[in-house]
Design a protein around this motif. Structure first.
Motif, PDB file in Angstrom:
ATOM      1  N   THR A 120      35.673  40.920  43.369  1.00  0.00           N
ATOM      2  CA  THR A 120      35.802  41.935  44.410  1.00  0.00           C
ATOM      3  C   THR A 120      34.463  42.608  44.679  1.00  0.00           C
ATOM      4  N   LEU A 121      33.716  42.908  43.618  1.00  0.00           N
ATOM      5  CA  LEU A 121      32.407  43.535  43.804  1.00  0.00           C
ATOM      6  C   LEU A 121      31.437  42.594  44.495  1.00  0.00           C
ATOM      7  N   ARG A 122      31.431  41.320  44.094  1.00  0.00           N
ATOM      8  CA  ARG A 122      30.537  40.360  44.754  1.00  0.00           C
ATOM      9  C   ARG A 122      30.859  40.245  46.239  1.00  0.00           C
ATOM     10  N   GLY A 123      32.157  40.172  46.558  1.00  0.00           N
ATOM     11  CA  GLY A 123      32.554  39.894  47.935  1.00  0.00           C
ATOM     12  C   GLY A 123      32.763  41.113  48.791  1.00  0.00           C
ATOM     13  N   GLN A 124      32.317  42.269  48.335  1.00  0.00           N
ATOM     14  CA  GLN A 124      32.625  43.523  49.018  1.00  0.00           C
ATOM     15  C   GLN A 124      32.254  43.500  50.503  1.00  0.00           C
ATOM     16  N   GLY A 125      31.076  43.014  50.818  1.00  0.00           N
ATOM     17  CA  GLY A 125      30.650  43.009  52.215  1.00  0.00           C
ATOM     18  C   GLY A 125      31.510  42.129  53.082  1.00  0.00           C
ATOM     19  N   LEU A 126      31.840  40.944  52.584  1.00  0.00           N
ATOM     20  CA  LEU A 126      32.701  40.034  53.331  1.00  0.00           C
ATOM     21  C   LEU A 126      34.087  40.634  53.511  1.00  0.00           C
ATOM     22  N   TYR A 127      34.638  41.214  52.437  1.00  0.00           N
ATOM     23  CA  TYR A 127      35.987  41.756  52.530  1.00  0.00           C
ATOM     24  C   TYR A 127      36.046  42.966  53.444  1.00  0.00           C
ATOM     25  N   ASP A 128      34.992  43.764  53.462  1.00  0.00           N
ATOM     26  CA  ASP A 128      34.966  44.894  54.391  1.00  0.00           C
ATOM     27  C   ASP A 128      34.975  44.410  55.836  1.00  0.00           C
ATOM     28  N   ALA A 129      34.283  43.292  56.102  1.00  0.00           N
ATOM     29  CA  ALA A 129      34.281  42.738  57.454  1.00  0.00           C
ATOM     30  C   ALA A 129      35.672  42.251  57.845  1.00  0.00           C
ATOM     31  N   ASN A 141      49.807  48.065  52.908  1.00  0.00           N
ATOM     32  CA  ASN A 141      50.734  46.954  53.150  1.00  0.00           C
ATOM     33  C   ASN A 141      50.467  46.311  54.504  1.00  0.00           C
ATOM     34  N   ALA A 142      50.288  47.134  55.532  1.00  0.00           N
ATOM     35  CA  ALA A 142      50.056  46.600  56.876  1.00  0.00           C
ATOM     36  C   ALA A 142      48.751  45.820  56.942  1.00  0.00           C
ATOM     37  N   VAL A 143      47.671  46.367  56.356  1.00  0.00           N
ATOM     38  CA  VAL A 143      46.369  45.695  56.394  1.00  0.00           C
ATOM     39  C   VAL A 143      46.406  44.366  55.642  1.00  0.00           C
ATOM     40  N   LEU A 144      46.963  44.360  54.446  1.00  0.00           N
ATOM     41  CA  LEU A 144      46.961  43.138  53.641  1.00  0.00           C
ATOM     42  C   LEU A 144      47.868  42.073  54.228  1.00  0.00           C
ATOM     43  N   ILE A 158      45.825  40.377  56.780  1.00  0.00           N
ATOM     44  CA  ILE A 158      44.862  39.461  56.158  1.00  0.00           C
ATOM     45  C   ILE A 158      45.549  38.174  55.732  1.00  0.00           C
ATOM     46  N   SER A 159      46.767  38.279  55.199  1.00  0.00           N
ATOM     47  CA  SER A 159      47.476  37.101  54.686  1.00  0.00           C
ATOM     48  C   SER A 159      47.939  36.148  55.770  1.00  0.00           C
ATOM     49  N   GLU A 160      47.862  36.569  57.027  1.00  0.00           N
ATOM     50  CA  GLU A 160      48.326  35.721  58.112  1.00  0.00           C
ATOM     51  C   GLU A 160      47.361  34.598  58.469  1.00  0.00           C
ATOM     52  N   ALA A 161      46.112  34.645  57.954  1.00  0.00           N
ATOM     53  CA  ALA A 161      45.120  33.599  58.242  1.00  0.00           C
ATOM     54  C   ALA A 161      44.494  33.135  56.934  1.00  0.00           C
ATOM     55  N   ASP A 162      44.018  31.882  56.926  1.00  0.00           N
ATOM     56  CA  ASP A 162      43.406  31.354  55.713  1.00  0.00           C
ATOM     57  C   ASP A 162      41.920  31.710  55.669  1.00  0.00           C
ATOM     58  N   THR A 163      41.275  31.327  54.573  1.00  0.00           N
ATOM     59  CA  THR A 163      39.881  31.704  54.358  1.00  0.00           C
ATOM     60  C   THR A 163      38.974  31.158  55.453  1.00  0.00           C
ATOM     61  N   GLU A 164      39.155  29.905  55.805  1.00  0.00           N
ATOM     62  CA  GLU A 164      38.287  29.296  56.822  1.00  0.00           C
ATOM     63  C   GLU A 164      38.416  30.028  58.150  1.00  0.00           C
ATOM     64  N   THR A 165      39.637  30.382  58.512  1.00  0.00           N
ATOM     65  CA  THR A 165      39.840  31.101  59.776  1.00  0.00           C
ATOM     66  C   THR A 165      39.152  32.457  59.748  1.00  0.00           C
ATOM     67  N   GLN A 193      38.651  44.111  60.731  1.00  0.00           N
ATOM     68  CA  GLN A 193      39.356  43.455  61.833  1.00  0.00           C
ATOM     69  C   GLN A 193      40.863  43.647  61.755  1.00  0.00           C
ATOM     70  N   CYS A 194      41.343  44.279  60.685  1.00  0.00           N
ATOM     71  CA  CYS A 194      42.782  44.460  60.489  1.00  0.00           C
ATOM     72  C   CYS A 194      43.234  45.898  60.648  1.00  0.00           C
ATOM     73  N   THR A 195      42.330  46.768  61.058  1.00  0.00           N
ATOM     74  CA  THR A 195      42.680  48.163  61.251  1.00  0.00           C
ATOM     75  C   THR A 195      41.741  48.777  62.276  1.00  0.00           C
ATOM     76  N   ASP A 196      42.226  49.788  62.974  1.00  0.00           N
ATOM     77  CA  ASP A 196      41.385  50.509  63.922  1.00  0.00           C
ATOM     78  C   ASP A 196      40.527  51.559  63.226  1.00  0.00           C
ATOM     79  N   ARG A 197      40.764  51.752  61.939  1.00  0.00           N
ATOM     80  CA  ARG A 197      40.039  52.759  61.178  1.00  0.00           C
ATOM     81  C   ARG A 197      38.764  52.141  60.589  1.00  0.00           C
ATOM     82  N   PRO A 198      37.571  52.710  60.840  1.00  0.00           N
ATOM     83  CA  PRO A 198      36.348  52.177  60.223  1.00  0.00           C
ATOM     84  C   PRO A 198      36.476  52.208  58.701  1.00  0.00           C
TER      85      PRO A 198
END
Length: 475
Positions: free
Chosen positions: A71-80, A139-142, A145-152, A84-89
């Protein structure tokens, strides 16, 4: 970041689905993330204690470890992705909730955890630690996220990005670090085409390496305990499974956890084996290199003075030297003053200068998000002053090893150039040739030619070590 799962060879079923201690591995990982976020803690320092306190072993300990580090390594990617899954910055999301969302994203995108387990366990964590309302948001955000795979998701978050900006998101590094590593590759004689391979290596967990302190333990003894031979250092063994503390030699202090790159640059200072009496470690904390030097000095009839400005770190150095026989001392002092206080007093001097640590991002996953470009500028004067002091403290004919755990040219070659210019009596030795002699074969660590010699740069993607820089100077 690649799509290669980091959770290799384990059950498809998450720990929370296997035992009644449902969320203990996740709760442990979450507690580490909170300590990193709230207290600026270092994950590698606090995680072992959290695992022990939670009595996690085997697969559950491995799951919690990968969840925290990944999670720490991927923080920047996961924040991106989260953005895209919420209107909240993301900077407006409560930090405790954001940590769980990042954990959930890591499970969904880069661990073999089913969507149901990843989402439900994350929602439970938010409900327990924050609030019911926040858990509904999570719950709504995750679920989105679960609706698309990693490549997408990779395609979505990099759409329209090119160059360093794309690499920064894909491989989850701040863009200024991506730019600096590209410059480093070119400055050290490598191709910029290696950049993504280097970034990927930063995201690949490193197995713990051990060094057998000379005269106190051997790699063969570590191998008897289940370790594998190191790739480069003649003193190295690699932990194949379990933890370093499982080895009796590590518990006794006769072997230490130490990256092979750190072992090599320390051993390079001691080559060739010629008679001398006084050695100096000018920036000794926390004591890994000092322990290796002290053990080597004891076998060769030399003495070591280990200098550390911080009292806390000096105590760590003293602890590292405690199992080592021989004539060594720990001095709590500012290394910048040693040259004037003890001029021309030492035969060999190690100067492992404080740096940004950009060469050790695979071991310190949170460091990439803590460092700022200004850190390089602020560390530069200190690095040069420490080297000036080392030059003054070295006798004529003595050798200085300038090392740092960063490949950034502003912390390596630029510093080297300035010090050599300021001290016309210094010559630059052939550090790559010395490394080759230590290892017994071509290490492939050549860097830019400086004067009569060359510096050496090790790389995570080429050598499987931390990105250690080495210059050997003779006065």
């Amino acid at each position: 970041m690649t799509q290669r799962p980091h959770y290799h060879g384990r059950s498809e079923t998450a720990p929370s689905r296997r035992t009644k201690r449902a969320d203990l591995p996740r709760a442990t990982a979450y507690s580490v993330l909170r300590a990193v976020t709230e207290d600026d803690a270092y994950a590698n320092l606090i995680l072992p204690g959290r695992l022990t306190g939670a009595r996690l072993k085997g697969r559950d300990a491995a799951f919690a470890t990968e969840l925290a580090y990944g999670t720490l390594r991927g923080q920047g990617l996961y924040d991106a992705v989260i953005a895209q899954c919420t209107d909240r910055p993301t900077d407006k999301i409560e930090p405790a909730v954001l940590d769980v969302l990042r954990m959930g994203a890591h499970q969904l995108l880069h661990m073999r955890v089913g969507a149901h387990a990843a989402v439900d366990s994350s929602v439970a964590l938010v409900r327990e630690n924050v609030s019911v309302g926040a858990s509904k948001f999570a719950n709504a955000v995750l679920r989105r996220i679960s609706e698309a795979d990693t490549e997408t998701w990779n395609q979505r978050i990099t759409d329209g990005l090119t160059g360093n900006a794309r690499s920064a998101v894909m491989f989850s590094h701040p863009e200024w670090i991506v730019r600096g590593l590209r410059q480093a590759l070119i400055a050290h004689g490598r191709s910029a085409d290696e950049l993504e391979e280097l970034l990927d290596a930063d995201n690949t967990p490193a197995r713990p390496a051990l060094t057998a302190l000379p005269g106190l333990s051997t790699p063969a003894e570590l191998a008897d305990g289940g370790a594998e031979p190191g790739r480069w250092s003649p003193l190295a063994a690699v932990v194949a499974s379990g933890a370093p503390g499982d080895f009796s030699q590590v518990r006794a202090g006769t072997a230490r956890v130490q990256d092979e790159g750190s072992q090599l640059v320390t051993l390079a200072m001691l080559h060739p084996d010629t008679p001398d009496e006084r050695w100096l470690d000018l920036c000794a904390g926390p004591g890994g290199k000092a322990a290796l030097l002290a053990a080597s000095a004891a076998r060769r009839g030399a003495s070591l003075t280990a200098v550390e400005v911080s009292r806390h770190r000096a105590a760590l150095v003293a602890g590292a030297l405690d199992p080592v026989p021989g004539d060594s001392e720990v001095v709590t002092a500012d290394g910048r003053r040693i040259g004037s206080e003890q001029p021309e007093a030492f035969d060999r001097v190690l100067v492992d200068v404080p740096c940004t640590g950009l060469g050790a991002l695979r071991r310190r996953p949170e460091a990439r998000w803590r460092r700022r470009p200004a850190d390089i500028a602020s560390l530069g004067p200190l690095q040069r002053e420490l080297l000036d002091s080392a030059v003054a403290a070295t006798r004529p004919g003595g050798v200085i090893a300038f090392t740092t755990c960063s490949p950034h040219p502003a912390e390596t070659l630029a510093v080297l150039d300035d010090v050599v210019t300021a001290h016309p009596g210094l010559s630059v030795l052939d550090a790559p040739a010395v490394l080759d002699a230590v290892v017994g074969r071509d290490v492939g660590a050549a860097s830019r030619k400086t004067g009569d010699g060359r510096a050496a740069q090790l790389w995570p993607h080429l050598h499987g070590t931390d990105g250690m820089f080495l210059a050997l100077l003779q006065k």
